[in-house]
Design a protein around this motif. Structure first.
Motif, PDB file in Angstrom:
ATOM      1  N   LEU A 157       0.825  -1.208   0.000  1.00 22.33           N
ATOM      2  CA  LEU A 157       0.000   0.000   0.000  1.00 22.33           C
ATOM      3  C   LEU A 157       0.859   1.259   0.000  1.00 22.33           C
ATOM      4  N   PHE A 158       1.963   1.246   0.753  1.00 21.25           N
ATOM      5  CA  PHE A 158       2.813   2.429   0.861  1.00 21.25           C
ATOM      6  C   PHE A 158       3.431   2.805  -0.479  1.00 21.25           C
ATOM      7  N   PHE A 159       3.947   1.826  -1.199  1.00 22.72           N
ATOM      8  CA  PHE A 159       4.619   2.117  -2.460  1.00 22.72           C
ATOM      9  C   PHE A 159       3.701   2.077  -3.678  1.00 22.72           C
ATOM     10  N   ALA A 160       2.620   1.295  -3.616  1.00 22.71           N
ATOM     11  CA  ALA A 160       1.859   1.046  -4.853  1.00 22.71           C
ATOM     12  C   ALA A 160       0.358   0.967  -4.620  1.00 22.71           C
ATOM     13  N   GLY A 161      -0.134   1.695  -3.638  1.00 22.43           N
ATOM     14  CA  GLY A 161      -1.564   1.677  -3.376  1.00 22.43           C
ATOM     15  C   GLY A 161      -2.407   2.146  -4.542  1.00 22.43           C
ATOM     16  N   ARG A 162      -1.898   3.119  -5.298  1.00 24.48           N
ATOM     17  CA  ARG A 162      -2.683   3.609  -6.440  1.00 24.48           C
ATOM     18  C   ARG A 162      -2.894   2.519  -7.478  1.00 24.48           C
ATOM     19  N   ASP A 163      -1.878   1.665  -7.660  1.00 22.13           N
ATOM     20  CA  ASP A 163      -1.983   0.611  -8.668  1.00 22.13           C
ATOM     21  C   ASP A 163      -2.753  -0.604  -8.166  1.00 22.13           C
ATOM     22  N   PHE A 164      -2.548  -1.002  -6.906  1.00 19.88           N
ATOM     23  CA  PHE A 164      -3.082  -2.280  -6.431  1.00 19.88           C
ATOM     24  C   PHE A 164      -4.229  -2.154  -5.433  1.00 19.88           C
TER      25      PHE A 164
END
Length: 658
Positions: A197-204
């Motif tokens: 969520l911290f690094f890729a919340g927008r994608d996943f």
């Protein structure tokens, strides 16, 4: 002390007089991970007071600063990786900053400059937070995501000392909380969820919003907000070089197949498997929802010299879900998988964490690159000259890959390196040492040093990919001091004040620093903990780690700065701190005391090259020979100044007087 500001020229740090500076420093300190005074893992806790804690007094109360800074300076360090945590700054809640702590931390930075230390600020974390078995992020972030932190340990979603350790029994408890077992939390679901969520919340997790923002944007903005608060308070200090991006970031599940378990080299993952639980992301997600799972355990096999699968372990047999009752799993919501009402499940997209649309994700390029850019942008909005000390996943230095193509300018490769076997087993034998990354065996000290040099050399070569060449500063390196069953502690308690019980530690540190010298790279050793104890349940105050070069329990003479130091002969050693020219070769023989340094003097060389020459290695004084220049000894201050006669090669040889 007025310190000259440093800047970067290629692989070197350079001061305002044009001298190439080698930074030899220490992490200050190991107990900064936990609140003061009783937040260490040697105290039982259910973390219910996580909003009311204080970190003022970490690494030490201000009243003790003169003692500790004087000691570290006497030992030859010129740089501090000064720890803080996101939790220390923003533990009370979103945007509610602990201003008293911020003033305390800024005061430490200012005072460190008075004692001659360069500082870079390290926002530290290990396996996300204290509630997930480590340190770093504030506890209220779990609530924002929809996780009940009180259920994390009981569900098996993290391996937490305070949940497993028997405090009434004390001592080392390999049956309940094995040595270095905290590190395996990176594979468990609490970390998998939070890092993804911290690094890729927008994608996943596109549907997971907090206060109107996507979870990734929300978390990153608050992390950078905490960094910004410290930056504002230290912006004008010339000894503050910049900020570490984030200690040992983890990719979570980014790039992994949902159902893949790494049991050994494969087409999916060619790297060696590490001992421990072989989780797949779907295993972690199921456990987080209260589904019991049987997870393969990899154990080290001495015959094949690799980790092999011979047994399984039941995880979450009590079927505890960590999700709050009114919250939804964001990855299930995004269509990765489905948990059916009868307890079965369906993997809907096995490559969910591997592809975004028609693009195959690359964690380094797609996520670490933009993260580095945001950190650099944030700190340089306050001081445009600050250096970014960039860290990748800690295994990157062993397995690769290199830094992202768009790494910001004015960046240092600040990765970490340890002898993994020594760190994990707390044993050291230079005549038989297994390299876990390759399976190779070293059967003599020179073979082991050659391995260290190869591994550290790989880190240094990674720096060549950073903006055409950048300095290497090994942000962490060091050894446990409770080696070989803590036999040195028992000898010390029995009255042995000689170096003999510390011989393994001295040799291990000597080999490490020999490799650093050969490669001419910078380092900050892990660590100096002012509160350290020779107690197997305490150590540095965090998860039974004990890597501090100082312990109060060994301080028999408070008037002697060396008293309390551990294995000093291994790391208090001569080195060229600042060179008026380009260093070419540096070597120290601890046994004979011979120091040999060669540099290429700069044209018009009017400045002095400064070499640290410790009393500890030259108790009877030293003899100095300079070929191509002259020496100006200042041994009362443990230094020798070298002035070159002209441009060209200068060689300095220092040896012990009989």
């Amino acid at each position: 002390m007025n310190l000259s500001r440093l800047h970067i020229e290629g692989r070197w740090f350079v001061d305002e007089r044009g001298r190439r500076v080698i930074l030899r420093g220490v992490n200050l300190g190991g107990d900064c991970k936990v609140p003061y005074p009783d937040g260490g893992t040697n105290f039982p806790s259910d973390f219910s007071s996580h909003r009311e804690v204080s970190f003022i007094g970490r690494p030490f109360p201000m009243a003790e600063a003169d003692e500790h800074f004087s000691r570290l300076r006497a030992w030859g360090f010129n740089c501090l990786r000064l720890l803080t945590t996101w939790e220390a700054v923003e533990h009370r809640g979103p945007n509610d900053y602990d201003t008293e702590y911020l003033d305390y931390y800024a005061g430490l930075c200012r005072l460190a400059g008075d004692y001659g230390f360069y500082v870079f600020v390290d926002f530290h974390q290990d396996v996300w937070s204290r509630m997930s078995g480590g340190d770093g992020a504030p506890g209220w972030l779990f609530e924002k995501v929809g996780i009940d932190y009180r259920r994390i340990a009981d569900s098996g979603s993290a391996h937490v000392m305070q949940n497993l350790y028997d405090y009434s029994r004390g001592g080392r408890q390999e049956d309940r909380y094995p040595t270095m077992s905290w590190s395996a939390n990176s594979r468990r679901p609490a970390n998998g969820i939070m890092w993804t969520l911290f690094f890729a919340g927008r994608d996943f997790a596109p549907a997971l919003t907090i206060d109107g923002e996507n979870v990734q944007d929300y978390m990153l903005e608050h992390y950078l907000g905490a960094m910004r608060e410290i930056a504002r308070r230290v912006r004008d200090l010339p000894n503050v070089m910049g900020f570490d991006s984030l200690n040992e970031p983890a990719p979570g599940w980014i790039g992994q197949s949902l159902s893949y378990r790494h049991l050994g080299p494969s087409e999916t993952n060619p790297n060696r498997a590490m001992p421990g639980l072989a989780w797949s992301p779907i295993d972690g997600l199921l456990v987080s929802h209260g589904v019991a799972r049987s997870i393969p355990v990899l154990d080290f096999d001495p015959e094949t010299k690799k980790a092999v699968h011979q047994r399984d372990r039941a995880i979450n047999p009590e079927r505890i879900s960590i999700w709050a009752d009114d919250r939804q799993d964001p990855f299930e919501q995004a269509g990765a998988w489905k948990l059916n009402k009868d307890g079965t499940f369906d993997v809907l997209r096995d490559n969910f964490f591997q592809r975004v649309g028609d693009r195959k994700v690359n964690f380094i390029e797609d996520y670490m690159g933009p993260f580095f850019a945001r950190v650099a942008e944030t700190m340089r909005a306050i001081n445009p000259d600050w250096i970014l000390f960039a860290e990748l996943d800690p295994m990157s230095g062993f397995f690769g890959p290199g830094f992202p193509a768009d790494t910001p300018p004015n960046t240092v490769n600040a990765g970490h390196w340890y002898d993994v076997v020594t760190l994990a087993t707390k044993t050291f034998n230079p005549n038989f040492s297994l390299g876990t990354m390759t399976g190779e065996i070293a059967e003599a000290a020179d073979e082991l040093q050659a391995r260290y040099q190869r591994q550290l050399g790989k880190f240094a070569r990674m720096s060549e990919t950073v903006n055409g060449g950048a300095p290497t500063l090994i942000g962490e390196c060091g050894i446990p001091f409770d080696l070989n069953g803590a036999e040195a502690y028992r000898a010390f308690k029995a009255g042995d004040r000689s170096d003999t019980p510390w011989t393994p530690h001295i040799v291990a540190l000597d080999l490490m620093y020999n490799a650093l010298d050969t490669l001419l790279i910078n380092s900050t050793q892990w660590n100096y903990t002012a509160s350290n104890r020779n107690d197997l349940a305490i150590g540095d105050g965090w998860n039974q780690e004990d890597l501090s070069i100082f312990s109060r329990d060994q301080q028999t003479n408070p008037s002697d700065l060396n008293s309390g130091g551990r294995a000093l002969a291994g790391f208090v050693r001569p080195y060229a701190q600042a060179t008026h020219g380009t260093p070419r070769k540096m070597k120290f023989d601890r046994v004979t005391g011979l120091f040999d340094f060669t540099f290429e003097a700069a044209p018009g060389a009017e400045g002095a090259t400064e070499i640290f020459v410790p009393h500890l290695q030259y108790p009877g004084g030293c003899e100095i020979e300079v070929i191509g220049g002259a020496a100006e000894p200042d041994l009362d201050h443990q230094r020798v100044m070298i002035r070159a006669a002209q441009a060209g090669e200068v060689r300095v040889v220092i040896c012990r007087k009989p």
